[in-house]
Motif scaffolding. Structure first.
Motif, PDB file in Angstrom:
ATOM      1  N   ILE A 148      10.145 -15.763  88.863  1.00  0.00           N
ATOM      2  CA  ILE A 148       9.619 -15.704  87.511  1.00  0.00           C
ATOM      3  C   ILE A 148       9.257 -17.100  86.763  1.00  0.00           C
ATOM      4  O   ILE A 148      10.313 -17.747  86.709  1.00  0.00           O
ATOM      5  N   ILE A 149       7.988 -17.411  86.269  1.00  0.00           N
ATOM      6  CA  ILE A 149       7.899 -18.710  85.623  1.00  0.00           C
ATOM      7  C   ILE A 149       7.131 -18.173  84.350  1.00  0.00           C
ATOM      8  O   ILE A 149       6.438 -17.545  84.333  1.00  0.00           O
ATOM      9  N   THR A 150       8.008 -18.427  83.312  1.00  0.00           N
ATOM     10  CA  THR A 150       7.450 -18.143  82.087  1.00  0.00           C
ATOM     11  C   THR A 150       6.496 -19.195  81.416  1.00  0.00           C
ATOM     12  O   THR A 150       6.673 -20.404  81.366  1.00  0.00           O
ATOM     13  N   GLY A 151       5.274 -18.804  80.914  1.00  0.00           N
ATOM     14  CA  GLY A 151       4.061 -19.566  80.312  1.00  0.00           C
ATOM     15  C   GLY A 151       4.041 -19.036  79.167  1.00  0.00           C
ATOM     16  O   GLY A 151       4.986 -18.673  78.278  1.00  0.00           O
ATOM     17  N   LEU A 175       0.845 -24.546  88.182  1.00  0.00           N
ATOM     18  CA  LEU A 175       2.002 -24.691  88.902  1.00  0.00           C
ATOM     19  C   LEU A 175       2.345 -23.256  89.490  1.00  0.00           C
ATOM     20  O   LEU A 175       2.573 -23.193  91.031  1.00  0.00           O
ATOM     21  N   ALA A 176       2.406 -22.251  88.638  1.00  0.00           N
ATOM     22  CA  ALA A 176       2.619 -21.040  89.007  1.00  0.00           C
ATOM     23  C   ALA A 176       1.855 -20.724  90.020  1.00  0.00           C
ATOM     24  O   ALA A 176       1.957 -19.883  91.119  1.00  0.00           O
ATOM     25  N   GLU A 177       0.232 -20.679  89.816  1.00  0.00           N
ATOM     26  CA  GLU A 177      -0.525 -20.116  90.474  1.00  0.00           C
ATOM     27  C   GLU A 177      -0.698 -20.959  91.750  1.00  0.00           C
ATOM     28  O   GLU A 177      -0.931 -20.146  93.018  1.00  0.00           O
ATOM     29  N   SER A 178      -0.264 -22.126  91.964  1.00  0.00           N
ATOM     30  CA  SER A 178      -0.342 -22.994  93.101  1.00  0.00           C
ATOM     31  C   SER A 178       1.000 -22.239  93.946  1.00  0.00           C
ATOM     32  O   SER A 178       0.892 -22.176  95.368  1.00  0.00           O
ATOM     33  N   LEU A 179       1.851 -22.014  93.162  1.00  0.00           N
ATOM     34  CA  LEU A 179       3.018 -21.815  94.063  1.00  0.00           C
ATOM     35  C   LEU A 179       3.077 -20.311  94.711  1.00  0.00           C
ATOM     36  O   LEU A 179       3.393 -20.143  95.822  1.00  0.00           O
ATOM     37  N   THR A 190       8.519 -13.455  99.175  1.00  0.00           N
ATOM     38  CA  THR A 190       8.990 -13.812  97.808  1.00  0.00           C
ATOM     39  C   THR A 190       7.793 -13.929  97.083  1.00  0.00           C
ATOM     40  O   THR A 190       6.631 -14.610  97.057  1.00  0.00           O
ATOM     41  N   ALA A 191       7.940 -13.104  96.013  1.00  0.00           N
ATOM     42  CA  ALA A 191       6.989 -12.614  94.814  1.00  0.00           C
ATOM     43  C   ALA A 191       6.927 -13.614  93.907  1.00  0.00           C
ATOM     44  O   ALA A 191       8.161 -14.062  93.272  1.00  0.00           O
ATOM     45  N   VAL A 192       5.959 -14.120  93.535  1.00  0.00           N
ATOM     46  CA  VAL A 192       5.856 -14.904  92.126  1.00  0.00           C
ATOM     47  C   VAL A 192       5.140 -14.284  91.185  1.00  0.00           C
ATOM     48  O   VAL A 192       4.181 -13.577  91.104  1.00  0.00           O
ATOM     49  N   HIS A 193       5.824 -14.390  89.818  1.00  0.00           N
ATOM     50  CA  HIS A 193       5.374 -13.620  88.586  1.00  0.00           C
ATOM     51  C   HIS A 193       5.256 -14.593  87.648  1.00  0.00           C
ATOM     52  O   HIS A 193       6.072 -15.281  87.118  1.00  0.00           O
ATOM     53  N   PHE A 194       4.002 -14.688  87.032  1.00  0.00           N
ATOM     54  CA  PHE A 194       3.747 -15.610  85.780  1.00  0.00           C
ATOM     55  C   PHE A 194       3.869 -14.812  84.444  1.00  0.00           C
ATOM     56  O   PHE A 194       2.890 -13.920  84.337  1.00  0.00           O
ATOM     57  N   LEU A 195       4.972 -14.855  83.669  1.00  0.00           N
ATOM     58  CA  LEU A 195       5.344 -14.226  82.560  1.00  0.00           C
ATOM     59  C   LEU A 195       4.707 -14.868  81.247  1.00  0.00           C
ATOM     60  O   LEU A 195       4.974 -15.788  81.326  1.00  0.00           O
ATOM     61  N   VAL A 196       3.858 -14.212  80.692  1.00  0.00           N
ATOM     62  CA  VAL A 196       3.301 -14.810  79.531  1.00  0.00           C
ATOM     63  C   VAL A 196       3.579 -13.825  78.362  1.00  0.00           C
ATOM     64  O   VAL A 196       2.894 -12.756  78.210  1.00  0.00           O
TER      65      VAL A 196
END
Length: 297
Positions: A148-151, A175-179, A190-196
């Motif tokens: 989880i990456i917080t934007g 960065l989150a989109e590229s990851l 491995t799921a990536v979630h961009f938390l806004v």
């Protein structure tokens, strides 16, 4: 969610207050081991005690650290290595909004840009570079992992007023989109979630953690328009279960559709060749009002 499971390990930066603390509490409630990372020693101690008091079966540990310094993540690596060597949920949530000494002319304050980018942007890259080796090798279909990456919405629509913060969060989005794209082939479990988050009642908005009445910096009443951090985490968990990358949170004032209209208007500045940030320009006020009025239709 297979991520929120007893015995799994979560590492959360900025975990001693606000959304990070709410997420740590949720993880502990599932019986997960939780590593809470924060640079505020008193908040960190109180957060560990609070999360431990929720009665979960997992181990709760605190790591005092500064995410802007890459070597500080060695402390986290040591804790993880000593407790099984695996991270199942990594939340890179630490962030700061550093006020400019000259708000009317922020271009005179290079230190504000340096500190803001170091915490908000390098805090993410430092965490990824240090901790991905504890996530990717053991991620499988039956035992997946999540990041989880917080934007911030300010990193998407770029409102005037705080260019350092906006730029730092715009970089985090990139960065989150590229990851996410990279791991979709390299580690698809491995799921990536961009938390806004939307407007959330945290320390940044007048709700300092662990303050009590009579103390300096005591909490203010929650504004009606804001969400509690726990609401953000509930929204996040539901959208993680759906496999969403973009988790754009509404609040009590701004609906999901309103957010969508605002973000689309911003992108149309680029596509249609308009000046930047027309949403805040007087000569476009009528067009913006008409555009946003369609959000109710």
């Amino acid at each position: 969610m297979p991520i929120f499971k007893s015995g799994n390990t979560a590492v959360i930066t900025g975990g001693a207050s606000g959304i990070g603390l709410a997420l740590a509490t949720k993880c502990a409630g599932y019986g997960m081991n939780v590593v809470i990372c924060d640079n505020n020693s008193s908040n960190l101690k109180a957060a560990v005690e609070l999360v431990e008091g929720k009665g979960g079966k997992g181990k709760i540990e605190g790591v005092e650290m500064d995410v802007s310094e890459g070597l500080e993540f060695e402390k986290v690596k040591k804790v993880v290595a000593n407790s099984g060597g695996k991270i199942h949920l990594l939340a890179l949530n630490a962030g700061a909004a550093i006020p400019s000494p000259n708000p009317s002319n922020p271009w005179t304050s290079p230190n504000v840009f340096q500190k803001t980018l170091a915490i908000n942007t390098l805090g993410v890259t430092n965490g990824l570079c240090a901790l991905l080796p504890f996530i990717l090798p053991h991620s499988t279909t039956s035992h997946p992992t999540s990041i989880i990456i917080t934007g911030s919405k300010q990193g998407i629509t770029n409102p005037p007023g705080n260019p350092a913060y906006n730029a730092s969060k715009a970089a985090v989005k990139s960065l989150a989109e590229s990851l996410s794209h990279d791991l979709s082939s390299r580690s698809p479990t491995t799921a990536v979630h961009f938390l806004v988050p939307g407007w959330t009642f945290t320390g940044l908005s007048g709700n300092p953690p662990f303050a009590t009445e009579g103390q300096e910096g005591q909490p203010k009443p929650k504004p009606k328009g804001a969400w509690w951090p726990e609401q953000v985490v509930e929204y996040l968990e539901a959208h993680m279960a759906e496999g969403r990358f973009y988790v754009i949170c509404p609040d009590n004032d701004v609906s999901e559709r309103m957010d969508g209209r605002r973000m689309l208007w911003d992108r149309l500045d680029l596509v249609e060749g308009r000046p930047p940030l027309t949403r805040w320009r007087e000569d476009y006020a009528g067009e913006v009002a008409e555009w946003m009025g369609r959000s109710a239709s």
